[in-house]
Design an enzyme around this catalytic site. Structure first.
Site, PDB file in Angstrom:
ATOM      1  N   CYS A  77       0.580   3.031   3.722  1.00  0.00           N
ATOM      2  CA  CYS A  77       0.790   2.657   4.852  1.00  0.00           C
ATOM      3  C   CYS A  77       1.933   1.313   4.824  1.00  0.00           C
ATOM      4  O   CYS A  77       2.050   0.699   5.910  1.00  0.00           O
ATOM      5  CB  CYS A  77      -0.523   2.088   5.657  1.00  0.00           C
ATOM      6  SG  CYS A  77      -1.153   0.627   5.139  1.00  0.00           S
TER       7      CYS A  77
ATOM      8  N   CYS B 269       0.832  -1.312  -0.004  1.00  0.00           N
ATOM      9  CA  CYS B 269      -0.029  -0.176  -0.017  1.00  0.00           C
ATOM     10  C   CYS B 269       1.075   1.188  -0.029  1.00  0.00           C
ATOM     11  O   CYS B 269       1.785   1.497   1.001  1.00  0.00           O
ATOM     12  CB  CYS B 269      -0.806  -0.132   1.225  1.00  0.00           C
ATOM     13  SG  CYS B 269      -1.817   1.323   1.497  1.00  0.00           S
TER      14      CYS B 269
ATOM     15  N   CYS C 281      -5.154   0.616   6.432  1.00  0.00           N
ATOM     16  CA  CYS C 281      -5.649   2.190   6.604  1.00  0.00           C
ATOM     17  C   CYS C 281      -6.700   2.417   5.797  1.00  0.00           C
ATOM     18  O   CYS C 281      -7.406   3.730   5.853  1.00  0.00           O
ATOM     19  CB  CYS C 281      -4.504   2.938   5.854  1.00  0.00           C
ATOM     20  SG  CYS C 281      -4.189   2.553   3.928  1.00  0.00           S
TER      21      CYS C 281
ATOM     22  N   CYS D 109      -7.222  -1.278   1.245  1.00  0.00           N
ATOM     23  CA  CYS D 109      -6.234  -1.631   2.318  1.00  0.00           C
ATOM     24  C   CYS D 109      -6.818  -2.117   3.689  1.00  0.00           C
ATOM     25  O   CYS D 109      -7.662  -1.107   4.112  1.00  0.00           O
ATOM     26  CB  CYS D 109      -5.011  -0.645   2.334  1.00  0.00           C
ATOM     27  SG  CYS D 109      -4.053  -1.237   3.608  1.00  0.00           S
TER      28      CYS D 109
ATOM     29  N   CYS E 250      -8.565  -5.533 -10.044  1.00  0.00           N
ATOM     30  CA  CYS E 250      -8.083  -4.299 -11.029  1.00  0.00           C
ATOM     31  C   CYS E 250      -7.839  -3.341 -10.244  1.00  0.00           C
ATOM     32  O   CYS E 250      -8.609  -2.754  -9.508  1.00  0.00           O
ATOM     33  CB  CYS E 250      -9.281  -4.091 -11.584  1.00  0.00           C
ATOM     34  SG  CYS E 250      -8.850  -2.872 -13.141  1.00  0.00           S
TER      35      CYS E 250
END
Length: 159
Positions: A78, A75, A126, A123, A147
């Protein structure tokens, strides 16, 4: 006829009560939470738009589309590990695509932003918007296509 009309009105009134009256939807809390100002300071404008405002980058614009070497996509907000190169495939859509996520690190949510339900991917650390999941991935593996906006990811090569 009046009886039928009365029944129709009653059914309509009952169906309108549903969950529309319950507007106090619970908000999930995440391990990493920041103010919008803090996210804006940390992220590039495109990453902020994608991760925090559920935007979509232009197709074929991410340099991550071409990455094939072993590693992990994390990510961009984070640094939580989200996807492995071994599960990446070329979907031809213009966005990095994967047939599965790192177990437990990607949240599935429902998104109605374009008028119908889609599976949104976030995510799990976060809450950043990553992209969407579709059922047109490789049939020889999971059949799923995650995607993902490249702006939501960073790549860490395997050592």
């Amino acid at each position: 006829m009046k009886k039928l009309a009365g029944i129709c009105i009653l059914v309509l009134m009952i169906s309108c009560v549903g969950t529309a009256q319950n507007s106090s939807k619970e908000t999930k809390t995440y391990k990493v939470e920041k103010t919008n100002a803090e996210w804006k300071e940390q992220l590039s404008p495109i990453a902020y738009n994608v991760l925090r405002e559920a935007g979509t980058e232009k197709p074929f614009s991410s340099p991550l589309n071409d990455i094939k070497k072993a590693g992990t996509f994390v990510c961009a907000a984070c640094k939580t590990p989200l996807y492995k190169t071994e599960h990446k495939f070329d979907s031809g859509t213009g966005w990095p695509s994967f047939d599965r996520a790192v177990k437990g690190n990607v949240e599935l949510d429902v998104d109605y932003k374009i008028g119908y339900a889609r599976t949104e991917l976030k995510c799990n650390t976060c809450g950043g918007h990553l992209g969407h999941s579709f059922d047109d991935g490789p049939s020889e593996t999971t059949g799923k296509r995650h995607c993902i906006n490249g702006a939501a990811l960073e790549f860490i090569a395997a050592k």
